[in-house]
Scaffold this active site. Structure first.
Site: not given
Ligand code: MEV
Length: 326
Positions: A108, A112, A114, A118, A158
């Site tokens: 989904p 959280g 990424g 992607a 990411d």
């Molecule tokens: C988000 O997947 C990761 C964070 O550290 C933000 C980033 O690194 O851009 C919260």
């Protein structure tokens, strides 16, 4: 640049952050892994100037000349920044033609893992492929630009893992980055548990920035602690000392909780994993919702599967595949 194809399909992996999220925005190291769940983009060329985008039950069509107006109006759904991504990538090739675009995800959106990075990376790769191009550095920088549209201060971690795949240490230095691939155990598994709470990464990153601005000394202590945990984890991963990796993950979760980016649900899920034999567990990514990741040894696999049978979960290995033409 010459157009070589009229149809193209590419994919990029989603990811977990094992260590160092949030502090990576401020130059501290993080460890990220690509996982076996991917996002796929398919495109075909139209003989008009409309971009037709189909993603996650959103189906919108915009004339190429009106795409930039979206920036002024503000994005109201997850398709809008992707229209800009399509526009910017076409402009990279001085190309102006319509496209039908379909994006499918194995997980989904907003979980959280990424997905935004992607989705952009797979989409940009698909358009590059129309011109017979596959330049990872350029795809990285366009994906990073896309992340900046979605949340204004991304670290670049990411996009880096979406493009490279595998297991990496990522560190940002001002406008530069360092990516070190780490060897990993091909059998290593993680359990991913969705919290069911959606969150907006940009908001979480902004919250952390205001915490940092209000109390820079305390933030510095936290950031150094995150770096120490991450450095210990690099060593523990190299030594295949998964009991220690697990302990460090839980420690990292506690630190993120003290920073204020966890939630009651995430804390409850982490505790549930630990009570059922996990080696360690933590939130992953921006926090505030999304998912937790759980490390376990083979003996406790079934117990944990049973413990989380009421939740949406999956088990994944690390995926070596970054962006890929399908
Ligand atoms: C988000 O997947 C990761 C964070 O550290 C933000 C980033 O690194 O851009 C919260």
């Amino acid at each position: 640049m010459k157009l070589l194809k009229v149809y193209s399909r590419a994919s990029a992996p989603t990811k977990i952050i094992l260590f160092g999220e949030h502090f990576v925005v401020y130059g501290k190291p993080a460890i990220l892994a690509a996982i076996e769940k991917r996002i796929y983009s398919s495109i075909n060329i139209r003989n008009d100037n409309s971009i037709n985008l189909n993603i996650n039950n959103i189906h919108e069509e915009i004339d190429i000349d009106n795409i930039l107006l979206l920036k002024d109006k503000g994005f109201t759904n997850l398709a809008h920044p992707l229209f800009i991504v399509i526009y910017d990538t076409l402009m990279r090739f001085n190309a102006r033609f319509g496209l039908n675009v379909k994006i499918d995800s194995d997980v989904p959106f907003g979980s959280g893992l990424g997905t935004s990075s992607a989705a952009s990376a797979s989409l940009i790769t698909t358009i590059f492929n129309l011109f017979g191009m596959f330049d990872k550095e350029e795809i990285f920088s366009l994906t990073l630009n896309a992340e900046k549209l979605i949340h204004n201060n991304p670290s670049g971690a990411d996009p880096a893992i979406s493009i490279s795949g595998g297991l990496i240490i990522f560190r940002k230095y001002d406008d530069n980055k360092m990516i070190i691939p780490l060897e990993y155990d091909k059998e290593l598994e993680f359990m991913i548990v969705y919290s069911g709470e959606e969150r907006i990464t940009g908001k979480m990153v902004d919250n952390v920035r205001s915490i940092k601005d209000k109390n820079p000394q305390l933030f510095e202590i936290f950031a150094n602690k995150s770096e120490e945990i991450t450095q210990d984890a690099i060593q523990a991963l190299k030594n295949k000392d998964y009991a220690l990796v697990g302990k460090l993950m839980t420690k990292n979760h506690e630190l993120l909780n003290r920073l204020g980016v966890s939630s009651q649900t995430l804390n409850r899920l982490v505790e549930h994993a630990l009570n059922n034999g996990a080696l360690g567990a933590k939130l992953t990514g921006a926090g505030g919702g999304g998912s937790i990741i759980v490390l376990f040894n083979a003996d406790n696999r079934n117990r944990l599967l049973e413990a989380f049978k009421g939740n949406k979960i999956f088990v994944t290995k690390i995926s070596n595949n970054g962006i890929k033409i399908e």
